[in-house]
Design a protein around this motif. Structure first.
Motif, PDB file in Angstrom:
ATOM      1  N   TYR B 328       4.586 -12.864  -4.102  1.00  0.00           N
ATOM      2  CA  TYR B 328       3.906 -11.450  -3.965  1.00  0.00           C
ATOM      3  C   TYR B 328       4.259 -10.490  -5.296  1.00  0.00           C
ATOM      4  O   TYR B 328       3.504  -9.818  -5.844  1.00  0.00           O
ATOM      5  CB  TYR B 328       4.335 -10.659  -2.562  1.00  0.00           C
ATOM      6  CG  TYR B 328       3.384 -11.004  -1.822  1.00  0.00           C
ATOM      7  CD1 TYR B 328       4.013 -11.208  -0.285  1.00  0.00           C
ATOM      8  CD2 TYR B 328       2.237 -11.440  -1.684  1.00  0.00           C
ATOM      9  CE1 TYR B 328       3.236 -11.569   0.805  1.00  0.00           C
ATOM     10  CE2 TYR B 328       1.320 -11.548  -0.626  1.00  0.00           C
ATOM     11  CZ  TYR B 328       1.994 -11.627   0.400  1.00  0.00           C
ATOM     12  OH  TYR B 328       1.367 -11.898   1.700  1.00  0.00           O
ATOM     13  N   VAL B 390      -5.259   4.870  -4.443  1.00  0.00           N
ATOM     14  CA  VAL B 390      -6.378   5.041  -3.438  1.00  0.00           C
ATOM     15  C   VAL B 390      -7.144   3.817  -3.312  1.00  0.00           C
ATOM     16  O   VAL B 390      -7.540   3.217  -4.184  1.00  0.00           O
ATOM     17  CB  VAL B 390      -7.393   6.197  -3.592  1.00  0.00           C
ATOM     18  CG1 VAL B 390      -8.358   6.453  -2.836  1.00  0.00           C
ATOM     19  CG2 VAL B 390      -6.459   7.294  -3.662  1.00  0.00           C
ATOM     20  N   PRO B 391      -7.298   3.391  -2.011  1.00  0.00           N
ATOM     21  CA  PRO B 391      -7.924   2.018  -1.580  1.00  0.00           C
ATOM     22  C   PRO B 391      -9.500   2.241  -2.282  1.00  0.00           C
ATOM     23  O   PRO B 391     -10.056   3.381  -2.225  1.00  0.00           O
ATOM     24  CB  PRO B 391      -7.958   2.045  -0.237  1.00  0.00           C
ATOM     25  CG  PRO B 391      -7.598   2.999   0.600  1.00  0.00           C
ATOM     26  CD  PRO B 391      -6.865   3.752  -0.611  1.00  0.00           C
ATOM     27  N   PHE B 396      -4.897   0.439  -6.205  1.00  0.00           N
ATOM     28  CA  PHE B 396      -4.461   0.027  -4.781  1.00  0.00           C
ATOM     29  C   PHE B 396      -4.257  -1.430  -4.644  1.00  0.00           C
ATOM     30  O   PHE B 396      -3.287  -1.859  -4.008  1.00  0.00           O
ATOM     31  CB  PHE B 396      -5.697   0.266  -3.801  1.00  0.00           C
ATOM     32  CG  PHE B 396      -5.576   0.053  -2.391  1.00  0.00           C
ATOM     33  CD1 PHE B 396      -6.108  -1.065  -1.716  1.00  0.00           C
ATOM     34  CD2 PHE B 396      -4.657   0.729  -1.698  1.00  0.00           C
ATOM     35  CE1 PHE B 396      -5.884  -1.495  -0.451  1.00  0.00           C
ATOM     36  CE2 PHE B 396      -4.297   0.525  -0.312  1.00  0.00           C
ATOM     37  CZ  PHE B 396      -4.898  -0.403   0.360  1.00  0.00           C
ATOM     38  N   ILE B 397      -4.884  -2.432  -5.356  1.00  0.00           N
ATOM     39  CA  ILE B 397      -4.502  -3.907  -5.444  1.00  0.00           C
ATOM     40  C   ILE B 397      -3.205  -4.179  -5.686  1.00  0.00           C
ATOM     41  O   ILE B 397      -2.282  -4.754  -5.002  1.00  0.00           O
ATOM     42  CB  ILE B 397      -5.566  -4.500  -6.108  1.00  0.00           C
ATOM     43  CG1 ILE B 397      -7.118  -4.265  -5.752  1.00  0.00           C
ATOM     44  CG2 ILE B 397      -5.529  -6.153  -5.918  1.00  0.00           C
ATOM     45  CD1 ILE B 397      -7.343  -4.713  -4.470  1.00  0.00           C
ATOM     46  N   TRP B 400      -0.812  -2.686  -3.337  1.00  0.00           N
ATOM     47  CA  TRP B 400      -0.775  -3.536  -2.014  1.00  0.00           C
ATOM     48  C   TRP B 400       0.359  -4.662  -2.300  1.00  0.00           C
ATOM     49  O   TRP B 400       1.242  -4.847  -1.300  1.00  0.00           O
ATOM     50  CB  TRP B 400      -2.116  -3.985  -1.793  1.00  0.00           C
ATOM     51  CG  TRP B 400      -2.334  -4.620  -0.612  1.00  0.00           C
ATOM     52  CD1 TRP B 400      -2.285  -5.979  -0.339  1.00  0.00           C
ATOM     53  CD2 TRP B 400      -2.405  -4.291   0.965  1.00  0.00           C
ATOM     54  NE1 TRP B 400      -2.494  -6.516   0.815  1.00  0.00           N
ATOM     55  CE2 TRP B 400      -2.551  -5.308   1.641  1.00  0.00           C
ATOM     56  CE3 TRP B 400      -2.630  -3.048   1.407  1.00  0.00           C
ATOM     57  CZ2 TRP B 400      -2.847  -5.490   3.012  1.00  0.00           C
ATOM     58  CZ3 TRP B 400      -2.943  -3.219   2.634  1.00  0.00           C
ATOM     59  CH2 TRP B 400      -2.818  -4.247   3.339  1.00  0.00           C
ATOM     60  N   TYR B 401       0.058  -5.345  -3.149  1.00  0.00           N
ATOM     61  CA  TYR B 401       1.133  -6.559  -3.460  1.00  0.00           C
ATOM     62  C   TYR B 401       2.431  -6.086  -3.821  1.00  0.00           C
ATOM     63  O   TYR B 401       3.391  -6.856  -3.037  1.00  0.00           O
ATOM     64  CB  TYR B 401       0.500  -7.309  -4.697  1.00  0.00           C
ATOM     65  CG  TYR B 401      -0.576  -8.418  -4.388  1.00  0.00           C
ATOM     66  CD1 TYR B 401      -1.890  -8.109  -4.649  1.00  0.00           C
ATOM     67  CD2 TYR B 401      -0.254  -9.490  -3.363  1.00  0.00           C
ATOM     68  CE1 TYR B 401      -2.934  -8.916  -4.291  1.00  0.00           C
ATOM     69  CE2 TYR B 401      -1.331 -10.359  -3.249  1.00  0.00           C
ATOM     70  CZ  TYR B 401      -2.517 -10.330  -3.554  1.00  0.00           C
ATOM     71  OH  TYR B 401      -3.587 -11.036  -3.218  1.00  0.00           O
ATOM     72  N   MET B 403       4.025  -3.558  -2.588  1.00  0.00           N
ATOM     73  CA  MET B 403       4.556  -3.114  -1.369  1.00  0.00           C
ATOM     74  C   MET B 403       4.811  -4.315  -0.479  1.00  0.00           C
ATOM     75  O   MET B 403       5.822  -4.422   0.284  1.00  0.00           O
ATOM     76  CB  MET B 403       3.670  -2.119  -0.574  1.00  0.00           C
ATOM     77  CG  MET B 403       3.570  -0.656  -0.987  1.00  0.00           C
ATOM     78  SD  MET B 403       5.302  -0.130  -0.705  1.00  0.00           S
ATOM     79  CE  MET B 403       5.557   0.277   0.863  1.00  0.00           C
ATOM     80  N   LEU B 404       3.887  -5.297  -0.270  1.00  0.00           N
ATOM     81  CA  LEU B 404       4.220  -6.468   0.563  1.00  0.00           C
ATOM     82  C   LEU B 404       5.342  -7.160   0.046  1.00  0.00           C
ATOM     83  O   LEU B 404       6.051  -7.632   0.941  1.00  0.00           O
ATOM     84  CB  LEU B 404       2.848  -7.420   0.289  1.00  0.00           C
ATOM     85  CG  LEU B 404       1.701  -6.949   1.269  1.00  0.00           C
ATOM     86  CD1 LEU B 404       0.540  -7.962   1.050  1.00  0.00           C
ATOM     87  CD2 LEU B 404       2.131  -7.099   2.887  1.00  0.00           C
ATOM     88  N   ILE B 407       8.326  -5.316   1.432  1.00  0.00           N
ATOM     89  CA  ILE B 407       8.515  -5.419   2.869  1.00  0.00           C
ATOM     90  C   ILE B 407       8.954  -6.926   3.282  1.00  0.00           C
ATOM     91  O   ILE B 407       9.574  -7.049   4.193  1.00  0.00           O
ATOM     92  CB  ILE B 407       7.148  -5.050   3.382  1.00  0.00           C
ATOM     93  CG1 ILE B 407       6.815  -3.763   3.470  1.00  0.00           C
ATOM     94  CG2 ILE B 407       7.247  -5.501   4.935  1.00  0.00           C
ATOM     95  CD1 ILE B 407       5.343  -2.945   3.781  1.00  0.00           C
TER      96      ILE B 407
END
Lengths: 119, 499, 488
Positions: B328, B390-391, B396-397, B400-401, B403-404, B407
């Protein structure tokens, strides 16, 4: 212990030169001196490469009769390239210094900074 | 067979074009040549990506000398993505540059300008194409030296000092890199990156290897403006000619991120990274960079300077991805290399259009300009949304990665830092949007003669909107990019994160 | 027309409206006709979809796959159907209202206004028909950013500050809390699709459910749960049609809609009840209901009072979701529709008063009822529906919500609901009372006539709906029951 110092004297020279050059770059305000420091810094790296290329009891890396041991030619080649890069950098740096002198009237970093601050 | 020659063409064509451009008469011809070269390279780079996207590798041995003794060009999915990016940005920037550069640079210097631009182009492409680490150093210096020259051509005299400062810091960085290369050469006897990887495996514990790694990482960190080695960047982006800001902001640091990825994961491997403090250091510096640089961006008076600090923050995101060293994380870094180039390229172009019209990039001079320049304003709005993440936008992409990745490893402080970085981005982007939207009580007269508060000419708007629409497109259709990235991450030898 | 084509048409209609509006900007009458026609067509389209949907048709489209395994997906279910019906019909009504308002008020930049309006409605529609949490989040954010220029429309310093608060709170909550919650949900559940019974049961440790749920509730800033409610009064600087349609209907309803979707389809009502996720969140909803009502009583500015009333009413719906019982869900869902029609009437009236009599403060309205009788009658109707009196639609939703509190054993919340109704009477009915029965003060005397005709027509429609919905709460009751039945 002595062995470490004497046996690795090339590294010590490299380190001294590197730090001298680096220090000059950082501490001197005159732009030409900075370029000088940069050159010393780069030269120390050249010495590093060349010195590590040396093979004990080896001769210059040119094929000749009667010799079987040669120093490693590759670092020499690399350094030639790096010297060219260094020369280009110096030339560019000096050209910039000339332009800066024309624009600011000085080549002392502090004075230039003061002139810009007052903008 | 032909693919191998492709990879060489990407370097040779601009290299040949550069001296030709210098010899052409001043006018539009040098620009035309540069434009044609960039478009050709774009097509070649796209073709190249299609060949390697599934995991194939293109190999070309220079002069017929077999690696590892000869210099080898080695293209896999990772460098294909970056090469395509560089070519694409050049292809989009050059149409933009026609009007923008004509306004900012003396007519007598035009052919030299485009010649040096092509050299910079060569340097950047060369970095992405080569498989030999010393060759990488050479191309790095080529691109850097020509960049110093290009920056110095800016209108403001501070461009000269910015270029000088960049030169000093950049040369130190490159020299550090050279030391690192030397030390690894001492240990392994090879300069070919693939060969280095294999030869380093059994000796990863050696102190020389660690030292070489450290020197290389610091050297590259200077080039990619990792906190706290970012001090050259704000001045450079602010005072360089506009088209150069666009080009450098979208490519130079991204290519440096690629070099970092290649060196850290491709040459030294993931196993090595976990036994050094490198990954934790990346995480720490990344977090600090995101927060401090974003905060610094908020207090700027000049839009270009604000965007420069924003770039430092965004690069810190890419470094964060590297710090996670998971699938990720690396996916986030690589995807953000691409996406950030799109959004920053668009933003710098938009600011450049404003500079073209009113001659200034200070906030107080552009109050209410959004009403007279609606297309530019809309472009800034959308690109700003992409920056915030913003999505529906490319930004955003990447977020997203990232943050994943955070997490997944339960790195809650880092996750929080990433989100706060987005919020800070909201603040400084909204500062710009508000300034453009709302009129000020008094209108300012700007010193320069050129002042025309109307929408920009089409040749400046079209490249801008191409990038803006790309931001939206790559926020929705991500198949190709994600596939290429997945292949790249796989080839770098990074597996899924396990506890 | 096939189901898929119908759905796509409905989703794209607002887009075509934007195109039409920008192209006809130089001919105002034509431009307004575009808006009217688009909104009318959209209402027809959505209603047709409803007819088919209630007949058992399934609408599902996958548009793209931005992230591996996560589609941009549209799928219709009862909640979304309800929101779509409310939004599309009220767009039409607001279009009628806006024509009279914007022209009488001599507003500038009307093209920009109508175009952005269409985009905002489109986003609300997109949110209503979203098939998974990612798509919903996308439209949620697009709605936020597309309404910013509408809030900032006036271009004054006051507008700038209000718009800044608006976007600041909404983006902060959505990025810091909601996005975080979505990412955690994805990491835990591996999917973001809306499913009956939720996707978290069995995957999430119940101890963390409360925290995650809280991240969602506070992250969905559009639901205006305290302490993240200040954006709503700040948004009152917008022109009244914006406040009416967006901040009484579209934006806020998307907020509570998201809360309901997350409750029913991500968590699942069983999981919420068993894990006790909403136990302490209920207090926030209850507190918002009461505190907002109390603050409303102190506001002299009419629009601000209505804004705080909206905050209070939104928490009714949030409460219905948090209770996670059949009646609670039923009441909360129906309140989306009931409150929309009632509140929009109130805002229409506020705007009419502004544009005809140039008055904004309640203290200035004494005796105005004699000059603007129709406006104030409509106002009274809307107010009574909000309070929950028969024969107005609001009574049904309040009734079911009260039942819901009993079902869940939350006696305190029942008391909160009752007290809030009393406060509603106090701060709402006093307005028409003073307008009709008090003497006008000399210095503020207004001797003009009623509001513009189109404003009156719009108000008539929405207030008549309040009465109509009492007698025939279809289709909203049907849809709400469908939701409750399929949510285990």
């Amino acid at each position: 212990m002595i062995d470490v110092i004497i046996g690795h004297y090339n590294y010590w020279i490299v380190i001294v030169l590197m730090m001298a050059g680096f220090y000059t770059v950082i501490s001197r305000g005159n732009l030409i001196k900075k370029i000088v420091g940069l050159n010393i810094f780069q030269t120390s790296v050249f010495l590093l490469y060349i010195s590590i290329g040396y093979v004990s009891d080896g001769t210059a890396p040119i094929i000749a009769e009667g010799f079987t041991r040669y120093s490693n030619p590759l670092p020499h080649v690399l350094i030639l390239t790096a010297i060219v890069v260094g020369v280009a950098t110096t030339a560019l740096g000096l050209a910039l210094v000339i332009r800066i002198k024309e624009a600011y009237g000085t080549i002392e970093e502090d004075d230039i900074h003061n002139q810009d601050e007052s903008l | 067979m032909i693919e191998q020659n492709l990879s060489l063409l990407l370097v040779v064509v601009p290299l040949l074009a550069a001296p030709i451009a210098a010899m052409l008469p001043n006018g539009r011809l040098p620009w035309l040549l540069a434009l044609a070269v960039s478009w050709l390279c774009f097509i070649l780079a796209a073709w190249q990506l299609m060949v390697v996207i599934d995991g194939d590798v293109i190999q070309y041995s220079l002069g017929g000398w077999a690696p590892p003794w000869g210099i080898e060009y080695r293209i896999d999915a990772l460098n294909a993505i970056v090469a395509l990016l560089v070519a694409a940005i050049a292809a989009v920037t050059l149409p933009y540059a026609l009007l923008s550069i004509e306004q900012e640079i003396n007519k007598e210097q035009l052919s030299l300008f485009y010649s040096v631009f092509l050299l910079c182009f060569v340097g950047l492409l060369g970095i992405t194409q080569t498989g030999d680490i010393f060759n990488l150093f050479v191309f790095l210096e080529i691109s850097s030296l020509s960049a110093y020259a290009l920056i110095a051509m800016g209108r403001d005299r501070r461009a000269l000092t910015a270029a000088f400062q960049y030169m000093i810091m950049g040369t130190i960085g490159a020299t550090f890199f050279l030391i690192g290369v030397g030390l690894t050469y001492v240990e392994t006897g090879t300069l070919n990156m693939l060969d280095l990887n294999q030869r380093l495996q059994p000796i990863l514990e050696h102190r020389t290897v660690h030292t070489g790694f450290a020197f290389m990482v610091v050297g590259i960190a200077l080039k990619l403006a990792l906190f706290p080695l970012h001090l050259w960047l704000p001045n450079v982006y602010t005072y360089a000619p506009t088209a150069i800001s666009v080009f450098l902001a979208a490519t130079a640091t991204k290519v440096a991120v690629y070099v970092m990825l290649r060196v850290v994961f491709g040459v030294f491997s993931n196993d090595f990274v976990s036994i050094t403090p490198a990954d934790d250091l990346f995480l720490l510096l990344g977090v600090i960079g995101v927060i401090l640089a974003s905060a610094a961006a908020i207090s700027q008076h000049d839009v270009k300077r604000m965007l420069a600090y924003s770039s430092v923050a965004q690069i810190s995101y890419m470094v964060l991805g590297m710090g996670f060293a998971s699938v990720y994380g690396l996916t986030a870094s690589i995807v953000h290399i691409f996406n950030h180039a799109l959004m920053k390229g668009a933003l710098f172009m938009a600011v450049g259009i404003i500079v073209y019209r009113i001659g200034s990039s200070r906030f107080k001079d552009m109050a209410g300009l959004g009403r007279q320049m609606p297309w530019t304003f809309a472009a800034i709005f959308i690109a700003g949304l992409s920056l915030i993440g913003v999505p529906g936008t490319a930004g955003f992409i990447s977020k997203w990665y990232l943050m994943l990745a955070a997490i997944e490893q339960q790195a809650w402080p880092v996750a929080l830092a990433i989100l706060i970085g987005s919020l800070l981005a909201v603040i400084y982007m909204w500062k710009l949007i508000e300034t453009l939207f709302f009129e000020k009580a008094e209108q300012h007269e700007i010193g320069q003669g050129v002042q025309q508060r109307s929408e920009a000419p089409l040749s400046l708007l079209l490249p801008l909107w191409l990038l803006v629409l790309a931001n939206i497109y790559f926020g929705i259709e991500t198949q190709v990019l994600l596939k290429a990235t997945a292949t790249a991450v796989d080839l770098l030898g990074v597996a899924d994160y396990h506890e | 027309m096939s189901d898929t084509a119908l759905l796509l048409t409905a989703l794209c209609l607002p887009l075509f409206a934007v195109l039409g509006i920008t192209l006809t900007s130089r001919w105002p009458n034509l431009r307004e006709a575009v808006t009217l026609m688009s909104s009318a067509l959209l209402s027809i389209a959505v209603f047709t979809i409803y007819m088919r949907f209630s007949g058992g048709a399934v609408f599902a489209i996958d548009i793209a796959e931005p992230l591996p395994g996560l589609m941009l997906r549209f799928e219709i279910e009862p909640l979304g159907m309800l929101l779509a019906l409310v939004t599309s019909t009220l767009w039409f009504v607001t279009a009628i209202y806006a024509i009279g308002y914007m022209r009488k008020h001599n507003e500038e930049n009307q093209t920009r206004f109508y175009a952005l309006f269409a985009i905002a409605i489109g986003s609300a529609l997109g949110a209503a028909f979203s098939g998974n949490l990612l798509t919903l989040f996308l439209w949620y954010e697009v709605l936020t950013v597309s309404t910013y220029p509408l809030v900032a429309h006036a271009g004054t310093k006051k507008a700038r500050d209000g718009a800044r608060t608006y976007i600041g709170i909404l983006l902060t909550t959505s990025i810091l809390f909601q996005l975080f919650a979505i990412l955690i949900t994805y990491s835990v559940a591996g999917t973001l699709d809306f499913s009956d019974g939720g996707i978290l049961a069995g995957k999430l440790d119940p101890a963390w459910a409360g925290l995650l749920y809280a991240l969602f509730i506070f992250g969905i800033g559009k639901a205006a749960v305290m302490p993240f409610h200040r954006w709503l009064p700040a948004a009152m600087v917008a022109p009244t049609p914006v406040s009416a349609l967006l901040h009484a209907v579209a934006v806020v309803k998307v907020g509570v809609f998201t809360v309901l979707k997350v409750t029913v389809y991500i968590f699942g009502t069983d999981f919420i009840t068993s894990s006790g996720a909403s136990d302490w969140l209920i207090w926030f909803a209850g507190a918002t209901i009461l505190l907002a009502s109390l603050v409303a009583m102190t506001q002299d500015n009419l629009k601000l009072r209505l804004a705080y009333s909206t905050i209070s009413q939104l928490s009714y719906i949030v409460l219905g979701a948090l209770l996670a019982t059949d009646m609670g869900l039923l009441g909360g869902t129906m309140h989306i529709a009931m409150h929309a029609f009632a509140k929009i009437t109130l805002f229409f009236a506020a705007g009419a008063i502004l544009v005809a009599a140039h008055k904004t403060e309640i203290s200035q309205l004494d005796g105005l009822g004699r000059q603007m009788p129709l406006t104030f009658v409509f106002f009274t109707i809307g107010a009574c529906s909000i309070i929950g009196l028969p024969p107005f639609g609001g009574m049904w939703s309040k009734w079911y919500l009260a039942m819901g509190t009993l079902e869940a054993g939350q006696w305190v919340m029942l008391a909160v609901l009752l007290m809030s109704s009393l406060l509603n009477i106090a701060y709402l009915l006093v307005i028409p009372a003073r307008a009709f029965f008090s003497q006008a003060r000399e210095k503020n005397a207004y001797s003009g006539g009623e509001a513009p005709v189109s404003c009156l027509i719009a108000m008539a429609i929405s207030s008549m709906m309040c009465i109509y919905l009492f007698i025939y709460p279809e289709p909203f009751y049907t849809l709400a029951s469908m939701l409750v039945k399929q949510a285990p």
